[in-house]
Structures are given as structure tokens and as C-alpha cells.
Design a protein around this motif. Structure first.
Motif, PDB file in Angstrom:
ATOM      1  N   VAL A 110       0.857  -1.186   0.000  1.00  0.00           N
ATOM      2  CA  VAL A 110       0.000   0.000   0.000  1.00  0.00           C
ATOM      3  C   VAL A 110       0.890   1.233   0.000  1.00  0.00           C
ATOM      4  CG1 VAL A 110      -0.152   0.000   2.534  1.00  0.00           C
ATOM      5  CG2 VAL A 110      -1.957   1.102   1.190  1.00  0.00           C
ATOM      6  N   PHE A 111       0.452   2.289  -0.694  1.00  0.00           N
ATOM      7  CA  PHE A 111       1.261   3.501  -0.766  1.00  0.00           C
ATOM      8  C   PHE A 111       0.376   4.733  -0.892  1.00  0.00           C
ATOM      9  CE2 PHE A 111       0.648   2.100  -5.097  1.00  0.00           C
ATOM     10  CZ  PHE A 111       0.557   3.240  -5.870  1.00  0.00           C
ATOM     11  N   ALA A 112       0.943   5.885  -0.519  1.00  0.00           N
ATOM     12  CA  ALA A 112       0.218   7.154  -0.574  1.00  0.00           C
ATOM     13  C   ALA A 112       0.603   7.895  -1.846  1.00  0.00           C
ATOM     14  CB  ALA A 112       0.551   8.005   0.648  1.00  0.00           C
ATOM     15  N   VAL A 113      -0.404   8.371  -2.579  1.00  0.00           N
ATOM     16  CA  VAL A 113      -0.155   9.031  -3.866  1.00  0.00           C
ATOM     17  C   VAL A 113      -1.262  10.035  -4.127  1.00  0.00           C
ATOM     18  CG1 VAL A 113      -1.387   7.198  -5.107  1.00  0.00           C
ATOM     19  CG2 VAL A 113       0.252   8.622  -6.341  1.00  0.00           C
ATOM     20  N   ASN A 114      -0.922  11.181  -4.744  1.00  0.00           N
ATOM     21  CA  ASN A 114      -1.966  12.173  -5.025  1.00  0.00           C
ATOM     22  C   ASN A 114      -2.771  11.779  -6.264  1.00  0.00           C
ATOM     23  OD1 ASN A 114      -1.043  13.677  -7.508  1.00  0.00           O
ATOM     24  ND2 ASN A 114       0.730  14.115  -6.216  1.00  0.00           N
ATOM     25  N   THR A 115      -3.939  12.354  -6.371  1.00  0.00           N
ATOM     26  CA  THR A 115      -4.883  11.955  -7.424  1.00  0.00           C
ATOM     27  C   THR A 115      -4.353  12.226  -8.824  1.00  0.00           C
ATOM     28  OG1 THR A 115      -5.987  14.106  -7.156  1.00  0.00           O
ATOM     29  CG2 THR A 115      -6.918  12.229  -5.971  1.00  0.00           C
ATOM     30  N   ALA A 116      -3.567  13.301  -8.976  1.00  0.00           N
ATOM     31  CA  ALA A 116      -3.029  13.611 -10.301  1.00  0.00           C
ATOM     32  C   ALA A 116      -2.023  12.559 -10.739  1.00  0.00           C
ATOM     33  CB  ALA A 116      -2.385  14.996 -10.299  1.00  0.00           C
ATOM     34  N   GLU A 117      -1.255  12.023  -9.785  1.00  0.00           N
ATOM     35  CA  GLU A 117      -0.253  11.004 -10.092  1.00  0.00           C
ATOM     36  C   GLU A 117      -0.874   9.614 -10.186  1.00  0.00           C
ATOM     37  OE1 GLU A 117       3.282  11.027 -10.494  1.00  0.00           O
ATOM     38  OE2 GLU A 117       2.883  13.122 -10.949  1.00  0.00           O
ATOM     39  N   LEU A 118      -1.923   9.354  -9.426  1.00  0.00           N
ATOM     40  CA  LEU A 118      -2.529   8.022  -9.357  1.00  0.00           C
ATOM     41  C   LEU A 118      -2.898   7.487 -10.735  1.00  0.00           C
ATOM     42  CD1 LEU A 118      -3.782   5.650  -7.788  1.00  0.00           C
ATOM     43  CD2 LEU A 118      -5.858   7.043  -7.521  1.00  0.00           C
ATOM     44  N   GLN A 119      -3.276   8.374 -11.617  1.00  0.00           N
ATOM     45  CA  GLN A 119      -3.773   7.930 -12.921  1.00  0.00           C
ATOM     46  C   GLN A 119      -2.724   7.174 -13.737  1.00  0.00           C
ATOM     47  OE1 GLN A 119      -6.384  10.941 -14.828  1.00  0.00           O
ATOM     48  NE2 GLN A 119      -6.076  12.152 -12.972  1.00  0.00           N
ATOM     49  N   ARG A 120      -1.456   7.545 -13.598  1.00  0.00           N
ATOM     50  CA  ARG A 120      -0.455   6.808 -14.373  1.00  0.00           C
ATOM     51  C   ARG A 120      -0.177   5.438 -13.771  1.00  0.00           C
ATOM     52  NH1 ARG A 120       5.661   9.264 -14.038  1.00  0.00           N
ATOM     53  NH2 ARG A 120       5.791   9.771 -11.830  1.00  0.00           N
ATOM     54  N   TYR A 121      -0.409   5.264 -12.485  1.00  0.00           N
ATOM     55  CA  TYR A 121      -0.267   3.944 -11.878  1.00  0.00           C
ATOM     56  C   TYR A 121      -1.397   3.029 -12.355  1.00  0.00           C
ATOM     57  CZ  TYR A 121       3.164   6.009  -8.712  1.00  0.00           C
ATOM     58  OH  TYR A 121       4.276   6.628  -8.198  1.00  0.00           O
ATOM     59  N   VAL A 122      -2.573   3.612 -12.546  1.00  0.00           N
ATOM     60  CA  VAL A 122      -3.704   2.842 -13.069  1.00  0.00           C
ATOM     61  C   VAL A 122      -3.404   2.401 -14.493  1.00  0.00           C
ATOM     62  CG1 VAL A 122      -6.144   2.901 -13.687  1.00  0.00           C
ATOM     63  CG2 VAL A 122      -5.370   4.003 -11.575  1.00  0.00           C
ATOM     64  N   ARG A 123      -2.905   3.331 -15.320  1.00  0.00           N
ATOM     65  CA  ARG A 123      -2.600   3.009 -16.715  1.00  0.00           C
ATOM     66  C   ARG A 123      -1.501   1.946 -16.815  1.00  0.00           C
ATOM     67  NH1 ARG A 123      -3.059   8.720 -17.252  1.00  0.00           N
ATOM     68  NH2 ARG A 123      -0.774   8.924 -17.177  1.00  0.00           N
ATOM     69  N   ALA A 124      -0.562   1.969 -15.880  1.00  0.00           N
ATOM     70  CA  ALA A 124       0.547   1.020 -15.907  1.00  0.00           C
ATOM     71  C   ALA A 124       0.196  -0.307 -15.242  1.00  0.00           C
ATOM     72  CB  ALA A 124       1.767   1.626 -15.218  1.00  0.00           C
ATOM     73  N   LEU A 125      -1.062  -0.448 -14.807  1.00  0.00           N
ATOM     74  CA  LEU A 125      -1.539  -1.682 -14.163  1.00  0.00           C
ATOM     75  C   LEU A 125      -0.729  -2.016 -12.911  1.00  0.00           C
ATOM     76  CD1 LEU A 125      -2.132  -3.935 -17.311  1.00  0.00           C
ATOM     77  CD2 LEU A 125      -3.763  -2.423 -16.134  1.00  0.00           C
ATOM     78  N   LEU A 126      -0.368  -0.998 -12.141  1.00  0.00           N
ATOM     79  CA  LEU A 126       0.407  -1.187 -10.919  1.00  0.00           C
ATOM     80  C   LEU A 126      -0.452  -1.189  -9.658  1.00  0.00           C
ATOM     81  CD1 LEU A 126       3.473   1.090 -11.752  1.00  0.00           C
ATOM     82  CD2 LEU A 126       3.487  -1.398 -11.539  1.00  0.00           C
ATOM     83  N   VAL A 127      -1.706  -0.793  -9.778  1.00  0.00           N
ATOM     84  CA  VAL A 127      -2.587  -0.729  -8.611  1.00  0.00           C
ATOM     85  C   VAL A 127      -3.812  -1.604  -8.822  1.00  0.00           C
ATOM     86  CG1 VAL A 127      -1.869   1.512  -7.734  1.00  0.00           C
ATOM     87  CG2 VAL A 127      -3.554   1.407  -9.564  1.00  0.00           C
ATOM     88  N   ALA A 128      -4.351  -2.075  -7.706  1.00  0.00           N
ATOM     89  CA  ALA A 128      -5.509  -2.960  -7.743  1.00  0.00           C
ATOM     90  C   ALA A 128      -6.767  -2.196  -7.318  1.00  0.00           C
ATOM     91  CB  ALA A 128      -5.291  -4.146  -6.809  1.00  0.00           C
ATOM     92  N   PRO A 129      -7.938  -2.615  -7.795  1.00  0.00           N
ATOM     93  CA  PRO A 129      -9.187  -1.991  -7.345  1.00  0.00           C
ATOM     94  C   PRO A 129      -9.351  -2.165  -5.836  1.00  0.00           C
ATOM     95  CG  PRO A 129      -9.545  -3.336  -9.294  1.00  0.00           C
ATOM     96  CD  PRO A 129      -8.162  -3.649  -8.820  1.00  0.00           C
ATOM     97  N   ILE A 130      -9.949  -1.180  -5.205  1.00  0.00           N
ATOM     98  CA  ILE A 130     -10.166  -1.202  -3.763  1.00  0.00           C
ATOM     99  C   ILE A 130     -11.614  -1.577  -3.471  1.00  0.00           C
ATOM    100  CG2 ILE A 130     -10.283   0.251  -1.698  1.00  0.00           C
ATOM    101  CD1 ILE A 130      -7.901   1.819  -2.827  1.00  0.00           C
ATOM    102  N   ASP A 131     -11.790  -2.468  -2.503  1.00  0.00           N
ATOM    103  CA  ASP A 131     -13.128  -2.896  -2.084  1.00  0.00           C
ATOM    104  C   ASP A 131     -13.596  -1.980  -0.965  1.00  0.00           C
ATOM    105  OD1 ASP A 131     -15.452  -4.127  -1.352  1.00  0.00           O
ATOM    106  OD2 ASP A 131     -14.533  -6.010  -0.715  1.00  0.00           O
ATOM    107  N   ILE A 132     -14.442  -1.019  -1.305  1.00  0.00           N
ATOM    108  CA  ILE A 132     -14.881  -0.022  -0.336  1.00  0.00           C
ATOM    109  C   ILE A 132     -15.634  -0.656   0.830  1.00  0.00           C
ATOM    110  CG2 ILE A 132     -17.132   0.519  -1.312  1.00  0.00           C
ATOM    111  CD1 ILE A 132     -14.532   3.102  -0.174  1.00  0.00           C
ATOM    112  N   ALA A 133     -16.204  -1.846   0.616  1.00  0.00           N
ATOM    113  CA  ALA A 133     -16.925  -2.533   1.690  1.00  0.00           C
ATOM    114  C   ALA A 133     -15.983  -2.934   2.819  1.00  0.00           C
ATOM    115  CB  ALA A 133     -17.652  -3.757   1.141  1.00  0.00           C
ATOM    116  N   GLN A 134     -14.691  -3.086   2.513  1.00  0.00           N
ATOM    117  CA  GLN A 134     -13.710  -3.440   3.534  1.00  0.00           C
ATOM    118  C   GLN A 134     -13.151  -2.220   4.253  1.00  0.00           C
ATOM    119  OE1 GLN A 134     -10.742  -6.501   2.680  1.00  0.00           O
ATOM    120  NE2 GLN A 134     -11.761  -6.932   0.728  1.00  0.00           N
TER     121      GLN A 134
END
Length: 352
Positions: A82-106
Motif C-alpha cells: 500500500v502507498f500514498a499518492v496524489n490523485t493527479a499522479e494516481l492515474q499513471r499507476y492505473v494506466r501502468a496496471l500497478l494498482v488494484a481496485p479497492i473494495d470499499i466494503a472493507q
């Protein structure tokens, strides 16, 4: 007495030796690997989480977005959970398939967050194809700090930074991306993060005008406090928002704080889970824990940062925050800002 080496050579002791080696690893099977900015997870808070979950937390700190990207993508995200990242930067981690979807129910503590942070679809960069990739944690708005002895009527607009009466009295942040976005916002450009080709000349001219009002420039919060007091600034663009306000007041400065009517640029840091996380349940528990009262209050009281659970005293519910987004050409912004910062005229700034 037989030596340990001799004993190990007998089958009778080899099993016990292997068990002794493996026990520490088994005891730490629930280890959470966190990549964080300083101040986001103080030692006492980490210990409380470890005791509650019978886990071990290993924290690695970074100090820049570039360092964060390098650490996460180095081994395809396998080094952290798990890591802390700002929303503007987060998008490139999503595009690079480096982050997983989060289960808000948890993460039931998201129900404790302020309405602006529960409306996830309205925060650019968090949701992709219907899946959530970041949970808001802390933020800072870029308000206006002013000397109450020199400014009797609090400023209400970004335009105050360009006011001729403050020529040579404004303290500015030395950052190309934010300064272009701020300037575009002051001009009423609907999307200050994506400038069209025809808009560049006017924005450059406007930014040169802001440069003329500058008393000086800073990059870090502590530096801004020293410059504000030593140089006798009247007005400052607070890139770190409430954190700078708290530092200045702690230093004895009589300052006020204003949020422009146009809205204020703001960065929002989230917690994200890597696609290669070894224990996603523990990663979700970590995010949920940090939304509790004690960790949230620690951000505000110790770091001067806003949390997503309590409305900060310097903001009103009606104040509009404009979350940072990726820009059209960061390299061009940096190149042009360096020329503006050096005092070049518009013709030279825009020259190929």
C-alpha cells in the motif's frame, strides 16, 4: 560436547534447526509493506495498528513524486502493499496496471468522511471503469496568506496576487505546473490543467505580470515562513495551505487566510493498493484504521494537514476545492516558467 556443526550433520537435529530458522518468518507472515510520505504514519500510530492486527508494518519513506514512481514500478509493484499518492499522479499507476481496485466494503470508516470525499466520482482520477483505485486521506488547498497588519480587508480573489499595490510584496511558490494552472484559473479558463495552443501566449503574459509582483520564491514550507518574516511579505500564495498557516502562527506572525471566490487549487493524497500486494485484507485494514479519529487528528495537530473526516477551521463547507489533475505538457510548462522566473520578456519566453 559435540559441536553444533556435528549435530547438524545428523538427521536428528536438522529438523529442529530448520524450524528455528523458519519461526521468525512464520511469526511475521502478516507483514504490511507501506510506502509513505513523512508524517502520514507516525510510530505510535503504527504500533497501535500492529497490536490490533497482530501484524508487522514496514514503512519506507519518499520525498517526491518521482521517487514514489521509481520505487513502485521498479519491480512491478512487488516491493510494497500500500502507498500514498496524489490523485493527479494516481492515474499513471492505473494506466501502468500497478494498482488494484479497492473494495470499499472493507473500509467502513469511509462513512465517517466529509461529503466531498464520499462523492468519489466527482474527484478526478479515483474511479476508472467503475472501479475505485484510491481512498482520500489528506489534502492541502492553496489559499492566500496575508499580513493582517498590512491588509485590512481580506482578499477575496486570486486577482489579489496581481494587484499593483502589492508590487514587490508577494511571496510565490517556485513551481511551473501550479503557477500556470493558477494563472489560467485567474483568467477564467475552464480547464486550467489543459491549455489549448491559442491560450499559451495570453497565459504567459499574465504569468509575467505575476512575476513582477514577486518579492521572492520558496519551495518548502519552512523556507516560506522564513522568507515571509525576514522580507516582510504582504501576501503569499500558500502552496502548502494550512500547514504554512500553522507554521507562521507558531512563529508569532499575525496572518490571515483567505480562500479565493474562484476556488482554490488543491492536492489530494490517497492510499492505493498495489496489484502485487501480498495481503490485500491487511492493506484494506490499514486504510480503514487511518480514517479513525486518532490518526486523523494526528495529521491536523502534528503536521498541520487537513484530514478527510473533520472540516478544517480555515475552510467553509461552501469553499470550492479544485483538485489537481495531470497537465497537457509538464516539460513545456517547466521550460517556459524557467524563462519567466529569469525575468525574460514574453517574446523571448515564447521563442522556440
Amino acid at each position: 560436547m559435540r559441536s553444533l556443526e556435528t549435530l547438524l550433520q545428523t538427521g536428528r537435529w536438522s529438523g529442529l534447526w530448520m524450524l528455528a530458522v523458519l519461526l521468525p518468518q512464520l511469526a511475521c507472515a502478516d507483514t504490511l509493506r507501506v510506502l509513505s510520505w513523512p508524517g502520514y504514519a507516525d510510530a505510535d500510530l503504527v504500533r497501535a495498528f500492529e497490536a490490533r492486527t497482530s501484524s508487522q508494518v514496514n514503512i519506507t519513506y519518499i520525498d517526491s513524486d518521482d521517487a514514489l514512481w521509481e520505487r513502485v514500478q521498479r519491480n512491478n509493484g512487488q516491493d510494497f502493499d500500500v502507498f500514498a499518492v496524489n490523485t493527479a499522479e494516481l492515474q499513471r499507476y492505473v494506466r501502468a496496471l500497478l494498482v488494484a481496485p479497492i473494495d470499499i466494503a472493507q473500509i467502513p470508516n469511509t462513512a465517517r468522511q466529509l461529503p466531498r470525499f464520499r462523492q468519489l466520482e466527482r474527484i478526478s482520477g479515483l474511479v476508472h471503469q467503475g472501479q475505485l483505485f484510491g481512498v482520500p486521506y489528506t489534502y492541502a488547498e492553496m489559499g492566500l496568506i496575508y499580513d493582517r497588519q498590512k491588509v485590512k480587508t481580506p482578499p477575496t480573489s486570486i486577482a489579489a496576487l496581481w494587484d499593483p499595490q502589492y508590487r514587490g510584496k508577494v511571496l510565490l511558490y517556485n513551481g511551473s505546473t501550479h503557477n500556470f494552472s493558477l494563472t489560467a484559473q485567474s483568467m477564467g479558463i475552464s480547464n486550467p490543467f489543459q491549455l489549448a495552443s491559442k491560450q499559451w501566449p495570453a497565459v504567459v503574459n499574465q504569468l509575467i505580470g505575476l512575476r513582477r509582483n514577486a518579492l521572492g520564491f520558496y519551495t518548502q514550507p519552512d523556507e516560506s515562513v522564513a522568507l515571509f518574516r525576514q522580507k516582510g511579505a504582504t501576501l503569499m500564495l500558500a502552496n502548502y495551505g494550512s500547514q504554512q498557516l500553522q507554521l507562521l502562527r507558531a512563529a508569532g506572525a499575525d496572518v490571515g487566510y483567505a480562500i479565493p471566490k474562484e476556488g482554490t487549487l488543491a492536492w489530494l493524497d490517497t492510499w492505493a493498493i498495489t496489484r502485487q500486494a501480498k495481503n490485500t485484507a491487511l492493506a484494506h485494514a490499514w486504510i480503514n484504521y487511518l480514517l479513525e479519529a486518532a490518526p486523523s487528528q494526528a495529521l491536523e495537530m502534528r503536521q498541520g494537514l487537513a484530514n478527510t473526516v473533520n472540516e478544517p477551521s480555515q475552510l467553509r463547507p461552501t469553499d470550492r476545492l479544485v483538485w489537481l489533475q495531470p497537465v497537457e505538457d509538464s516539460a513545456r510548462r517547466q521550460q517556459l516558467w524557467e524563462r519567466i522566473y529569469s525575468g525574460d520578456r514574453a517574446a523571448k519566453v515564447l521563442a522556440p
